[in-house]
Design a protein around this motif. Structure first.
Motif, PDB file in Angstrom:
ATOM      1  N   UNK A 239       0.860  -1.177   0.000  1.00  0.00           N
ATOM      2  CA  UNK A 239       0.000   0.000   0.000  1.00  0.00           C
ATOM      3  C   UNK A 239       0.897   1.228   0.000  1.00  0.00           C
ATOM      4  N   UNK A 240       0.755   2.117  -0.977  1.00  0.00           N
ATOM      5  CA  UNK A 240       1.620   3.302  -1.051  1.00  0.00           C
ATOM      6  C   UNK A 240       1.692   4.054   0.271  1.00  0.00           C
ATOM      7  N   UNK A 241       2.923   4.372   0.653  1.00  0.00           N
ATOM      8  CA  UNK A 241       3.138   5.131   1.885  1.00  0.00           C
ATOM      9  C   UNK A 241       3.646   4.297   3.041  1.00  0.00           C
ATOM     10  N   UNK A 242       3.636   2.959   2.902  1.00  0.00           N
ATOM     11  CA  UNK A 242       4.102   2.094   3.985  1.00  0.00           C
ATOM     12  C   UNK A 242       4.746   0.851   3.412  1.00  0.00           C
ATOM     13  N   UNK A 243       5.907   0.476   3.957  1.00  0.00           N
ATOM     14  CA  UNK A 243       6.582  -0.748   3.532  1.00  0.00           C
ATOM     15  C   UNK A 243       6.046  -1.979   4.248  1.00  0.00           C
ATOM     16  N   UNK A 244       5.216  -1.778   5.291  1.00  0.00           N
ATOM     17  CA  UNK A 244       4.644  -2.906   6.014  1.00  0.00           C
ATOM     18  C   UNK A 244       3.627  -3.607   5.116  1.00  0.00           C
ATOM     19  N   UNK A 245       3.870  -4.883   4.843  1.00  0.00           N
ATOM     20  CA  UNK A 245       3.019  -5.629   3.912  1.00  0.00           C
ATOM     21  C   UNK A 245       1.723  -6.053   4.572  1.00  0.00           C
ATOM     22  N   UNK A 246       0.662  -6.039   3.799  1.00  0.00           N
ATOM     23  CA  UNK A 246      -0.604  -6.632   4.199  1.00  0.00           C
ATOM     24  C   UNK A 246      -0.657  -8.022   3.583  1.00  0.00           C
ATOM     25  N   UNK A 247      -0.662  -9.046   4.438  1.00  0.00           N
ATOM     26  CA  UNK A 247      -0.516 -10.418   3.964  1.00  0.00           C
ATOM     27  C   UNK A 247      -1.817 -11.189   4.166  1.00  0.00           C
ATOM     28  N   UNK A 248      -2.180 -11.915   3.128  1.00  0.00           N
ATOM     29  CA  UNK A 248      -3.427 -12.674   3.151  1.00  0.00           C
ATOM     30  C   UNK A 248      -3.163 -14.088   2.660  1.00  0.00           C
ATOM     31  N   UNK A 249      -3.728 -15.065   3.371  1.00  0.00           N
ATOM     32  CA  UNK A 249      -3.608 -16.457   2.958  1.00  0.00           C
ATOM     33  C   UNK A 249      -4.659 -16.745   1.884  1.00  0.00           C
ATOM     34  N   UNK A 250      -4.207 -17.154   0.712  1.00  0.00           N
ATOM     35  CA  UNK A 250      -5.129 -17.432  -0.392  1.00  0.00           C
ATOM     36  C   UNK A 250      -5.468 -18.913  -0.496  1.00  0.00           C
ATOM     37  N   UNK A 251      -4.466 -19.760  -0.276  1.00  0.00           N
ATOM     38  CA  UNK A 251      -4.684 -21.205  -0.325  1.00  0.00           C
ATOM     39  C   UNK A 251      -3.951 -21.868   0.828  1.00  0.00           C
ATOM     40  N   UNK A 252      -4.644 -22.755   1.528  1.00  0.00           N
ATOM     41  CA  UNK A 252      -4.082 -23.418   2.695  1.00  0.00           C
ATOM     42  C   UNK A 252      -3.036 -24.457   2.313  1.00  0.00           C
ATOM     43  N   UNK A 253      -2.157 -24.730   3.283  1.00  0.00           N
ATOM     44  CA  UNK A 253      -1.177 -25.807   3.123  1.00  0.00           C
ATOM     45  C   UNK A 253      -1.807 -27.153   3.455  1.00  0.00           C
ATOM     46  N   UNK A 254      -3.093 -27.133   3.800  1.00  0.00           N
ATOM     47  CA  UNK A 254      -3.906 -28.278   4.258  1.00  0.00           C
ATOM     48  C   UNK A 254      -3.723 -28.541   5.746  1.00  0.00           C
ATOM     49  N   UNK A 255      -2.941 -27.702   6.419  1.00  0.00           N
ATOM     50  CA  UNK A 255      -2.763 -27.837   7.867  1.00  0.00           C
ATOM     51  C   UNK A 255      -3.053 -26.495   8.520  1.00  0.00           C
ATOM     52  N   UNK A 256      -4.133 -26.412   9.266  1.00  0.00           N
ATOM     53  CA  UNK A 256      -4.561 -25.133   9.830  1.00  0.00           C
ATOM     54  C   UNK A 256      -3.572 -24.575  10.840  1.00  0.00           C
ATOM     55  N   UNK A 257      -2.956 -25.446  11.622  1.00  0.00           N
ATOM     56  CA  UNK A 257      -2.005 -24.972  12.626  1.00  0.00           C
ATOM     57  C   UNK A 257      -0.783 -24.359  11.946  1.00  0.00           C
ATOM     58  N   UNK A 258      -0.296 -25.043  10.929  1.00  0.00           N
ATOM     59  CA  UNK A 258       0.857 -24.501  10.199  1.00  0.00           C
ATOM     60  C   UNK A 258       0.493 -23.172   9.538  1.00  0.00           C
ATOM     61  N   UNK A 259      -0.689 -23.094   8.945  1.00  0.00           N
ATOM     62  CA  UNK A 259      -1.131 -21.855   8.311  1.00  0.00           C
ATOM     63  C   UNK A 259      -1.155 -20.717   9.318  1.00  0.00           C
ATOM     64  N   UNK A 260      -1.649 -21.013  10.507  1.00  0.00           N
ATOM     65  CA  UNK A 260      -1.731 -19.986  11.550  1.00  0.00           C
ATOM     66  C   UNK A 260      -0.340 -19.519  11.963  1.00  0.00           C
ATOM     67  N   UNK A 261       0.569 -20.473  12.152  1.00  0.00           N
ATOM     68  CA  UNK A 261       1.948 -20.106  12.514  1.00  0.00           C
ATOM     69  C   UNK A 261       2.611 -19.316  11.386  1.00  0.00           C
ATOM     70  N   UNK A 262       2.315 -19.682  10.163  1.00  0.00           N
ATOM     71  CA  UNK A 262       2.881 -18.988   9.006  1.00  0.00           C
ATOM     72  C   UNK A 262       2.449 -17.525   8.998  1.00  0.00           C
ATOM     73  N   UNK A 263       1.175 -17.292   9.243  1.00  0.00           N
ATOM     74  CA  UNK A 263       0.683 -15.916   9.242  1.00  0.00           C
ATOM     75  C   UNK A 263       1.247 -15.126  10.421  1.00  0.00           C
ATOM     76  N   UNK A 264       1.428 -15.783  11.547  1.00  0.00           N
ATOM     77  CA  UNK A 264       2.027 -15.113  12.711  1.00  0.00           C
ATOM     78  C   UNK A 264       3.472 -14.724  12.427  1.00  0.00           C
TER      79      UNK A 264
END
Length: 301
Positions: A239-264
């Motif tokens: 987003x213009x004005x900030x280098x901090x990325x906005x990250x969104x999970x589009x497709x799961x790795x099939x493991x919800x716990x791993x996905x959660x840790x990945x986003x964290x």
């Protein structure tokens, strides 16, 4: 020019880069190693011993342009020899007669006003000549700001942009110049825009993988068999004005716990630098797969 003082390390480096010729007649004879004159001069410049300075001098007299430049550098800075700017300049001129990249040193003398008043016009002249040779990147990065700021001649933003683009977006100085001149109105072709975006995206993903790898232990703890998961697909939004990325999970790795840790692990990720601004001012997105194996494999190193 920065000198390397560890001669053993330097010798190993130049042998690995330039190679050497070795001929062994039989097992009872001592191997004969032929050291290229360029390598001899590099080693001689790093030692500052009188005998080694003599090696530089002899190879200079034989017309070796690398040796002429190295000896000129010593005289310019008074290292191992009395400082003598006119002699240094004459050695650079001599080298430039057969190697256009040696004009870089003459351009630097003119730009910095070493041994004579600052002369941006001549600095432009010498940098332009040396920016056509094999080692053109330093000269291009010196010439572009002179064109950009109108030193030694008229302002020429487009020519400065072309020089920065020729160096490439992987170089921080060239990258900053491209972004700066683009905002000032210098033009880019569609292919140049795509090339810059691809370079930005590649560096951004590489930085993200590095950040995830630094937290691989926590990700592995989430699922010790994570290397068997399929890649997760995520979106990095700038987003213009900030280098901090906005990250969104589009497709799961099939493991919800791993996905959660990945986003964290990615919540505080920042882009290495800003991309070219979109004419519409809209955010810029990168969509990439995060393969658990590319993160977790370094745990076993």
């Amino acid at each position: 020019m920065k000198l390397i003082k560890n001669r053993s390390l330097l010798l190993a480096l130049v042998f690995s880069l330039l190679g050497c010729q070795r001929s062994v007649i039989n097992a009872n004879q001592t191997p004969h190693v032929t050291i290229p004159d360029d390598v001899r001069c590099i080693l001689a410049q790093s030692s500052h011993n009188p005998s080694d300075i003599d090696i530089l001098q002899k190879n200079t007299e034989r017309g070796n342009t690398r040796c002429q430049v190295l000896l000129g550098d010593l005289y310019e800075h008074g290292i191992g020899v009395p400082q003598d700017i006119p002699h240094a300049r004459s050695l650079y001129v001599l080298a430039a007669q057969t190697d256009v990249t040696a004009n870089f040193y003459l351009g630097r003398l003119a730009e910095e006003g070493t041994g004579a008043p600052v002369d941006y016009r001549m600095a432009r002249y010498y940098y332009k000549k040396s920016a056509t040779g094999i080692g053109k990147i330093p000269s291009s990065l010196k010439l572009a700001p002179l064109l950009e700021n109108g030193k030694g001649g008229p302002v020429d933003l487009q020519s400065a942009m072309d020089l920065y683009l020729d160096v490439g977006g992987s170089n921080a100085g060239a990258r900053d110049g491209i972004l700066r001149l683009y905002r000032l109105g210098a033009e880019l072709s569609d292919s140049q825009r795509v090339g810059f975006f691809n370079s930005w995206a590649s560096q951004s993903v590489s930085l993200l993988i590095t950040q995830l790898s630094e937290q691989c232990h926590s990700l592995l703890k989430a699922n010790p068999s994570a290397i068997e998961l399929k890649p997760a697909k995520i979106q990095l939004k700038y987003v213009p004005g900030s280098l901090l990325a906005q990250i969104k999970l589009l497709e799961s790795s099939t493991d919800k716990v791993f996905d959660q840790r990945l986003m964290q692990a990615t919540y505080d990720y920042k882009f290495p630098y800003a991309p070219l601004p979109e004419p519409s001012g809209k955010p810029v997105n990168i969509i990439t797969d995060i393969d658990p194996r590319s993160i977790l494999c370094i745990v076993h190193l």
